[in-house]
Enzyme design. Sequence first.
Site, PDB file in Angstrom:
ATOM      1  N   HIS A   1       6.545  -6.950  -3.383  1.00 54.63           N
ATOM      2  CA  HIS A   1       6.626  -6.054  -4.547  1.00 54.63           C
ATOM      3  C   HIS A   1       8.121  -5.949  -4.859  1.00 54.63           C
ATOM      4  O   HIS A   1       8.850  -5.222  -4.183  1.00 54.63           O
ATOM      5  CB  HIS A   1       6.063  -4.669  -4.215  1.00 54.63           C
ATOM      6  CG  HIS A   1       4.612  -4.687  -3.860  1.00 54.63           C
ATOM      7  ND1 HIS A   1       3.633  -5.027  -4.766  1.00 54.63           N
ATOM      8  CD2 HIS A   1       3.959  -4.419  -2.696  1.00 54.63           C
ATOM      9  CE1 HIS A   1       2.445  -4.955  -4.184  1.00 54.63           C
ATOM     10  NE2 HIS A   1       2.619  -4.590  -2.923  1.00 54.63           N
TER      11      HIS A   1
ATOM     12  N   MET B   1     -12.084  -2.757  -0.086  1.00 52.37           N
ATOM     13  CA  MET B   1     -12.443  -3.117   1.289  1.00 52.37           C
ATOM     14  C   MET B   1     -11.590  -2.373   2.314  1.00 52.37           C
ATOM     15  O   MET B   1     -11.544  -2.728   3.491  1.00 52.37           O
ATOM     16  CB  MET B   1     -12.373  -4.644   1.488  1.00 52.37           C
ATOM     17  CG  MET B   1     -13.535  -5.343   0.760  1.00 52.37           C
ATOM     18  SD  MET B   1     -13.440  -7.151   0.696  1.00 52.37           S
ATOM     19  CE  MET B   1     -13.745  -7.591   2.418  1.00 52.37           C
ATOM     20  N   LYS B   2     -10.927  -1.307   1.840  1.00 47.74           N
ATOM     21  CA  LYS B   2     -10.191  -0.428   2.762  1.00 47.74           C
ATOM     22  C   LYS B   2     -11.192   0.527   3.432  1.00 47.74           C
ATOM     23  O   LYS B   2     -12.307   0.733   2.933  1.00 47.74           O
ATOM     24  CB  LYS B   2      -9.117   0.333   1.991  1.00 47.74           C
ATOM     25  CG  LYS B   2      -8.041  -0.596   1.408  1.00 47.74           C
ATOM     26  CD  LYS B   2      -7.111   0.107   0.431  1.00 47.74           C
ATOM     27  CE  LYS B   2      -6.109  -0.877  -0.174  1.00 47.74           C
ATOM     28  NZ  LYS B   2      -5.292  -0.267  -1.258  1.00 47.74           N
TER      29      LYS B   2
ATOM     30  N   ASP C   1       4.156  -8.891  -7.233  1.00 47.97           N
ATOM     31  CA  ASP C   1       4.386  -8.398  -8.598  1.00 47.97           C
ATOM     32  C   ASP C   1       5.886  -8.250  -8.795  1.00 47.97           C
ATOM     33  O   ASP C   1       6.627  -8.056  -7.834  1.00 47.97           O
ATOM     34  CB  ASP C   1       3.626  -7.097  -8.930  1.00 47.97           C
ATOM     35  CG  ASP C   1       3.686  -6.031  -7.854  1.00 47.97           C
ATOM     36  OD1 ASP C   1       4.719  -5.906  -7.176  1.00 47.97           O
ATOM     37  OD2 ASP C   1       2.683  -5.304  -7.694  1.00 47.97           O
TER      38      ASP C   1
ATOM     39  N   TRP D   1      -0.675  -9.095  -7.250  1.00 49.66           N
ATOM     40  CA  TRP D   1      -1.296  -7.792  -6.980  1.00 49.66           C
ATOM     41  C   TRP D   1      -1.814  -7.149  -8.279  1.00 49.66           C
ATOM     42  O   TRP D   1      -1.362  -6.102  -8.717  1.00 49.66           O
ATOM     43  CB  TRP D   1      -0.364  -6.867  -6.207  1.00 49.66           C
ATOM     44  CG  TRP D   1      -1.143  -5.816  -5.455  1.00 49.66           C
ATOM     45  CD1 TRP D   1      -1.119  -4.455  -5.640  1.00 49.66           C
ATOM     46  CD2 TRP D   1      -2.081  -6.039  -4.384  1.00 49.66           C
ATOM     47  NE1 TRP D   1      -1.996  -3.829  -4.775  1.00 49.66           N
ATOM     48  CE2 TRP D   1      -2.596  -4.784  -3.984  1.00 49.66           C
ATOM     49  CE3 TRP D   1      -2.554  -7.184  -3.734  1.00 49.66           C
ATOM     50  CZ2 TRP D   1      -3.544  -4.636  -2.966  1.00 49.66           C
ATOM     51  CZ3 TRP D   1      -3.510  -7.038  -2.716  1.00 49.66           C
ATOM     52  CH2 TRP D   1      -3.982  -5.777  -2.348  1.00 49.66           C
TER      53      TRP D   1
ATOM     54  N   ASN E   1      -8.627  -2.350  -3.613  1.00 52.42           N
ATOM     55  CA  ASN E   1      -8.866  -1.143  -2.822  1.00 52.42           C
ATOM     56  C   ASN E   1     -10.189  -1.156  -2.050  1.00 52.42           C
ATOM     57  O   ASN E   1     -10.297  -0.530  -1.010  1.00 52.42           O
ATOM     58  CB  ASN E   1      -8.869   0.094  -3.746  1.00 52.42           C
ATOM     59  CG  ASN E   1      -7.477   0.440  -4.242  1.00 52.42           C
ATOM     60  OD1 ASN E   1      -6.578   0.757  -3.460  1.00 52.42           O
ATOM     61  ND2 ASN E   1      -7.276   0.346  -5.552  1.00 52.42           N
TER      62      ASN E   1
ATOM     63  N   ASN F   1      -1.972  -3.319   8.444  1.00 53.06           N
ATOM     64  CA  ASN F   1      -1.125  -3.235   7.255  1.00 53.06           C
ATOM     65  C   ASN F   1      -0.069  -2.146   7.445  1.00 53.06           C
ATOM     66  O   ASN F   1      -0.409  -1.014   7.802  1.00 53.06           O
ATOM     67  CB  ASN F   1      -2.032  -2.877   6.050  1.00 53.06           C
ATOM     68  CG  ASN F   1      -1.342  -3.006   4.720  1.00 53.06           C
ATOM     69  OD1 ASN F   1      -0.561  -3.926   4.512  1.00 53.06           O
ATOM     70  ND2 ASN F   1      -1.628  -2.084   3.809  1.00 53.06           N
ATOM     71  N   GLU F   2       1.199  -2.516   7.268  1.00 55.01           N
ATOM     72  CA  GLU F   2       2.301  -1.549   7.162  1.00 55.01           C
ATOM     73  C   GLU F   2       2.457  -0.654   8.392  1.00 55.01           C
ATOM     74  O   GLU F   2       2.527   0.567   8.283  1.00 55.01           O
ATOM     75  CB  GLU F   2       2.121  -0.711   5.893  1.00 55.01           C
ATOM     76  CG  GLU F   2       2.092  -1.580   4.648  1.00 55.01           C
ATOM     77  CD  GLU F   2       1.768  -0.820   3.358  1.00 55.01           C
ATOM     78  OE1 GLU F   2       1.712   0.416   3.391  1.00 55.01           O
ATOM     79  OE2 GLU F   2       1.584  -1.482   2.320  1.00 55.01           O
TER      80      GLU F   2
ATOM     81  N   HIS G   1      -8.797  -7.197   2.861  1.00 56.62           N
ATOM     82  CA  HIS G   1      -7.652  -6.265   2.895  1.00 56.62           C
ATOM     83  C   HIS G   1      -8.195  -4.860   2.965  1.00 56.62           C
ATOM     84  O   HIS G   1      -8.866  -4.453   2.039  1.00 56.62           O
ATOM     85  CB  HIS G   1      -6.814  -6.454   1.634  1.00 56.62           C
ATOM     86  CG  HIS G   1      -5.699  -5.454   1.492  1.00 56.62           C
ATOM     87  ND1 HIS G   1      -4.499  -5.586   2.139  1.00 56.62           N
ATOM     88  CD2 HIS G   1      -5.602  -4.307   0.773  1.00 56.62           C
ATOM     89  CE1 HIS G   1      -3.701  -4.574   1.805  1.00 56.62           C
ATOM     90  NE2 HIS G   1      -4.342  -3.783   0.984  1.00 56.62           N
TER      91      HIS G   1
HETATM   92  O1  9MR Z   1      -2.892  -1.161  -5.657  1.00 58.30           O
HETATM   93  C1  9MR Z   1      -3.385  -0.160  -4.800  1.00 58.30           C
HETATM   94  C2  9MR Z   1      -3.530   1.158  -5.546  1.00 58.30           C
HETATM   95  O2  9MR Z   1      -4.561   1.056  -6.523  1.00 58.30           O
HETATM   96  C3  9MR Z   1      -3.839   2.287  -4.575  1.00 58.30           C
HETATM   97  O3  9MR Z   1      -3.821   3.528  -5.269  1.00 58.30           O
HETATM   98  C4  9MR Z   1      -2.805   2.284  -3.462  1.00 58.30           C
HETATM   99  C5  9MR Z   1      -3.069   3.385  -2.445  1.00 58.30           C
HETATM  100  O4  9MR Z   1      -1.946   3.549  -1.627  1.00 58.30           O
HETATM  101  O5  9MR Z   1      -2.807   1.040  -2.801  1.00 58.30           O
HETATM  102  C6  9MR Z   1      -2.417   0.002  -3.643  1.00 58.30           C
HETATM  103  O6  9MR Z   1      -2.334  -1.218  -2.946  1.00 58.30           O
HETATM  104  C7  9MR Z   1      -1.385  -1.249  -1.889  1.00 58.30           C
HETATM  105  C8  9MR Z   1      -1.915  -2.183  -0.833  1.00 58.30           C
HETATM  106  O7  9MR Z   1      -3.207  -1.806  -0.453  1.00 58.30           O
HETATM  107  C9  9MR Z   1      -0.996  -2.246   0.356  1.00 58.30           C
HETATM  108  N1  9MR Z   1       0.360  -2.582  -0.023  1.00 58.30           N
HETATM  109  C10 9MR Z   1       0.919  -1.786  -1.124  1.00 58.30           C
HETATM  110  C11 9MR Z   1      -0.014  -1.802  -2.324  1.00 58.30           C
HETATM  111  C12 9MR Z   1       0.600  -1.067  -3.505  1.00 58.30           C
HETATM  112  O8  9MR Z   1       0.796   0.275  -3.180  1.00 58.30           O
END
Ligand code: 9MR
Length: 336
Positions: free
Chosen positions: A216, A53-54, A247, A293, A51, A135-136, A87
Site C-alpha cells: 500500500h 474470509m476473515k 494500491d 487491493w 473481507n 497477517n500483520e 485471506h
Molecule cells: O480493504 C479492507 C477494508 O474494507 C476493511 O475495512 C479493513 C478492516 O481493517 O481491511 C481492509 O483490508 C486490509 C487487509 O485485510 C489487510 N491489510 C490491510 C488492508 C487495508 O486496510
Amino acid sequence: MAQAPSVGLHTLADFPVGVAVPIDPWPNSVLQSPQRQALVEQHFSSLTAENGMKMAYLQPEPGQFEFGAADALLAYAKAHGLILHGHALVWHTQAAPWMDAHQGPAGSFTEILDAHIQTVAEHFAGQVHSWDVVNEAFTDDSPSAYRSTIWLDNIGPGYIERAFRLARAADPSAELYYNDYNISGALPAKLERVLAMLDDFLARGVPIDGLGFQVHIDTDSPSLSAMYDAFASAAKRGVKVRISELDIAVNQSEQYRALTPELARLQAERYRQVVQVYLQAVPPAQRGGITLWGLTDGDSWIPGFKQRPDWPLLFDDSFAAKPALAGMANGLRGQP
Ligand code: 9MR
C-alpha cells in the site's frame, strides 16, 4: 491518455495477477455486479476476498461457521478458471466481536485458534491456491517486535508457528504465506524482523512458502531501490514473494479534489515501475503473483481510512480503465 490494453492483464504474466473483491453481503459484491465480473474475467487470474474470509465473517459466533458467501466466490472463481487466495486465517482485526470480547484462560485462546484454522483450512482444502496464514503480526517500530494482539497477549509468540503448522496439516496443498505492510521499503527494520522469523521457520522446518508484501504505497515513497532491496532480500531466501495488496495512492498531499491527468500519468508510471521492480528482484519460479487491493477507486479502502479523496486503483467509478491499467500492462510486458 494511454490506451487500455484490449487483452487481459493476466495474459501478460506467467504468474497469477489478482484482485481483491467484496463478496456477499457487501453492497459492491462482485457476485452481484456484472460490471465488476466483466473486469475480473478480462484482466485477472486470481481472486482474494477483500473481507469475507476473515474470522469475523467465517465464524461470526463462537463455533458457528458460515461458508455460504465464500463458497459462492469459490464457485464463481472455478467457473471462470480463476484461483482463490485465502485471506486471512489469523489476524487481530476483524476477528469477530465475540472474539474481541473473549475472556478466559490462555488455553481457551489456543483452542479457538486451533479450531478456527482447522475448520476453515479443511473446508477449503484443495480448493484455495494459497493462504495468508498470519497477517500483520509485527509492529512498525522496534524494540517490541511482535504486535500486541489478542493472539500474542494470550498465547505468546508461538501462535504464529502454531498457525502455520495447523494450516499445513489441514490443507497440505495450499501455499502458506506470512503477510504484512510497510515491509516493501518503507520500514527496512520491520522487514528484518519478518525475515528473521522466516529464517528461523525455514531452519526449523516450520511450514512456510512465502512472504506477502502488501505494497500500500503512494506516488512518492518508498523509493524503487528500497522496494527492489526488500523483494530481493526475501527472494534470496528461496521462498515465494507475492505483492498481495497493491494500491498506489496519489493524494497524499491532500490537495486534490479530483484525479488530474498529471496525477493519473504519474500513477501509471509508478504502477509500471513497481511491476518492473518485482520482475527484476524476484526470479520467475518464486513469483507468487501480484494482487490489486480492489477493482475501482470507489471500492478502495483508502479514502475512508485516510479521510481524504484518493484514486489508488486501475479502474474508475464508471468501470473505465485508467492510465494505471496501461502502466501496469507495460510493466508486465517489460516496456519502458
Ligand atoms: O480493504 C479492507 C477494508 O474494507 C476493511 O475495512 C479493513 C478492516 O481493517 O481491511 C481492509 O483490508 C486490509 C487487509 O485485510 C489487510 N491489510 C490491510 C488492508 C487495508 O486496510
